[in-house]
Scaffold this active site. Structure first.
Site, PDB file in Angstrom:
ATOM      1  CG  HIS A  58      -2.020   1.011   1.134  1.00  8.39           C
ATOM      2  ND1 HIS A  58      -3.279   0.761   1.618  1.00  8.39           N
ATOM      3  CD2 HIS A  58      -2.064   2.274   0.630  1.00  8.39           C
ATOM      4  CE1 HIS A  58      -4.054   1.820   1.405  1.00  8.39           C
ATOM      5  NE2 HIS A  58      -3.318   2.764   0.809  1.00  8.39           N
ATOM      6  CG  ASN A  92      -4.542   7.726  -4.958  1.00 10.00           C
ATOM      7  OD1 ASN A  92      -3.525   7.068  -5.171  1.00 10.00           O
ATOM      8  ND2 ASN A  92      -4.712   8.434  -3.859  1.00 10.00           N
ATOM      9  CG  ASP A 150      -6.271   3.298  -1.385  1.00 15.73           C
ATOM     10  OD1 ASP A 150      -6.834   2.965  -0.343  1.00 15.73           O
ATOM     11  OD2 ASP A 150      -5.343   4.125  -1.418  1.00 15.73           O
ATOM     12  CG  HIS A 177     -10.397   4.095   1.229  1.00 20.73           C
ATOM     13  ND1 HIS A 177      -9.337   4.789   1.755  1.00 20.73           N
ATOM     14  CD2 HIS A 177     -11.507   4.789   1.592  1.00 20.73           C
ATOM     15  CE1 HIS A 177      -9.780   5.849   2.401  1.00 20.73           C
ATOM     16  NE2 HIS A 177     -11.102   5.869   2.322  1.00 20.73           N
ATOM     17  CG  ASN A 276      -9.566   8.909   5.175  1.00 19.49           C
ATOM     18  OD1 ASN A 276     -10.084   8.349   6.129  1.00 19.49           O
ATOM     19  ND2 ASN A 276     -10.219   9.157   4.059  1.00 19.49           N
ATOM     20  CG  ASP A 303      -2.203   4.825   3.426  1.00 14.16           C
ATOM     21  OD1 ASP A 303      -2.072   5.059   2.199  1.00 14.16           O
ATOM     22  OD2 ASP A 303      -3.126   5.273   4.117  1.00 14.16           O
ATOM     23  CG  HIS A 307      -0.068  15.083   0.757  1.00 12.03           C
ATOM     24  ND1 HIS A 307      -0.836  14.987  -0.385  1.00 12.03           N
ATOM     25  CD2 HIS A 307      -0.581  14.172   1.625  1.00 12.03           C
ATOM     26  CE1 HIS A 307      -1.774  14.070  -0.217  1.00 12.03           C
ATOM     27  NE2 HIS A 307      -1.642  13.558   0.989  1.00 12.03           N
ATOM     28  CG  PHE A 321      -7.361  12.780   4.746  1.00 11.71           C
ATOM     29  CD1 PHE A 321      -7.628  12.745   6.098  1.00 11.71           C
ATOM     30  CD2 PHE A 321      -8.366  13.205   3.884  1.00 11.71           C
ATOM     31  CE1 PHE A 321      -8.866  13.131   6.597  1.00 11.71           C
ATOM     32  CE2 PHE A 321      -9.612  13.586   4.361  1.00 11.71           C
ATOM     33  CZ  PHE A 321      -9.866  13.549   5.727  1.00 11.71           C
TER      34      PHE A 321
END
Length: 426
Positions: A58, A92, A150, A177, A276, A303, A307, A321
């Protein structure tokens, strides 16, 4: 190449000194207490821990479309530094890998720029909008190893059931998710003490668990392997435990940050603590640790969600998130759980290697003759402070800055080729 003087974990969990011979093809040829070095290039492991290359199923690499946050190149450099040799990239991105063409382009970019093995996810629905199923068989043939939307829970039960039936027919896993959109309430943190104290909309636990409860029953009806991403609540753990007892083919993962932190640890309106699912209650955290130990939760995944500093500088309500995790996962877990006696070293290594591989039928995460020589050497003694400015990831967004840890990877090999050496990144 011959790796000498390594410490391997045996079946009983003890550390034993072993040599590992790697073939010219990049596979493990022999493991023994002593191997003749004649005719081999020798690498001295200096009696440090040698484990299978870590596996993280992930990870967000952001490319294409989010290269200001991360690229395949920078994300896989971060993975190698963290000891990970196989990672799975979430879909994503922009464009989403939701067609044969987009998946082929992504696979080519991975081939050209990745420093470790990258397994790309394909999207369940076109553009992750939950309205139209993608071409599952075409995605599989062009490189997708599993399917997920996801970041977005598939809201329609009918859509999810049809997806599961098609995935089962194509021998693909459905990875979810789990989030019921009608229950999110515009929340940015867990619905609990912190949200009330800071007058923030909260995301309730039932938002996650109700989707898992729905999906495990759909998975039973469809006969598919169903996997729960980043499980975070005690109700979710209970639901997965009950589903496994019922014989449903469900697996689940948990992140290091949900094992290490709860809402009580959030120091204030610091968006490095915004992810999240959100950090839940201490009771939820305890249930996650218990679920991992009793086998309800199958493995650990980071995960990793980089950012930019500018994005994370927004308010708690507006900031995105996610936190980064590839470069700090093993040291954090080793120091805070193995050193303190909650987990054994063998348990931790298994949750980061053979357990995720087994859950998805992958041929990685083990040390035996004939398998890929994906190897990680780890220094269990040297203490270092987590410094985001030293990350190889573009992301610096972590709540663990300043934490002092042991268990730092010092060498990482993929198919027998060294892809990371501690100190070379400075």
């Amino acid at each position: 190449m011959l790796i000498q003087n390594a410490k391997l974990i045996d079946d009983s969990g003890d550390l034993i000194k072993q040599d590992v011979l790697i073939s010219k093809e990049g596979t493990i040829e022999k493991i023994a207490s002593e191997i003749d070095a004649s005719g081999h290039n020798v690498f001295d492991a200096k009696e440090q821990l040698l484990v299978p290359g870590l596996v993280d199923l992930h990870v967000h690499l952001r490319e294409p479309g989010g290269e200001h946050k991360e690229t395949i190149e920078t994300g896989t450099k971060a993975a190698a530094k963290g000891g990970f040799t196989t990672i799975a990239a979430m879909p994503n991105t922009r464009p989403v890998p939701d067609s044969v063409e987009s998946m082929q382009k992504l696979s080519k970019r991975i081939e050209d720029t990745a420093n470790v093995r990258v397994l790309p996810y394909g999207a369940i629905t076109t553009r992750q909008l939950g309205e139209e199923l993608t071409n599952f068989e075409g995605l599989k043939e062009s490189g997708a190893f599993a399917l997920t939307d996801d970041g977005v829970g598939v809201q329609s039960a009918g859509m999810m059931l049809e997806a599961m039936k098609r995935a089962a027919a194509s021998n693909l896993s459905i990875v979810a998710h789990c989030e019921e959109n009608t229950l999110i309430n515009g929340g940015s943190v867990h619905e609990g003490h912190f949200s009330k104290k800071n007058h923030l909309n909260g995301i309730p636990s039932v938002c996650e668990s109700v989707h898992i409860a729905r999906d495990v029953l759909l998975a039973e009806a469809a006969g598919v392997h169903y996997h729960v991403c980043h499980i975070s609540t005690k109700e979710s753990v209970r639901t997965v435990r009950d589903a496994k007892r019922a014989g449903i083919n469900v697996t689940a993962e948990v992140t290091p940050h949900h094992l290490l932190l709860s809402e009580e640890n959030i120091p204030g309106l610091d968006t490095n603590y915004k992810m999240n699912p959100p950090l839940r209650s201490k009771e939820d955290r305890d249930a996650l640790i218990e679920g991992l130990l009793d086998g309800t939760i199958d493995f650990i995944a980071t995960d990793h969600a980089p950012h930019s500093a500018e994005e994370k500088s927004n308010s708690m309500e507006k900031a995105p998130f996610g936190i980064v995790g590839l470069e700090t996962a093993f040291p954090l877990l080793y120091t805070n759980f193995v050193e303190k006696g909650t987990f054994t070293l063998k348990q931790l290594v298994d949750w980061l290697t053979i357990k995720p591989s087994t859950a998805f039928g992958l041929q990685y995460g083990s040390l035996r003759n004939g398998v890929n020589a994906d190897l990680t050497i780890i220094d269990l003694t040297q203490e270092e402070e987590i410094n985001p400015e030293s990350f190889l990831s573009k992301g610096r967004n972590t709540p663990f800055a300043g934490w002092t840890c042991k268990g730092w990877p010092v060498n990482t090999f993929v198919n027998g080729k060294m892809v990371y050496t501690k100190g070379s990144d400075q």
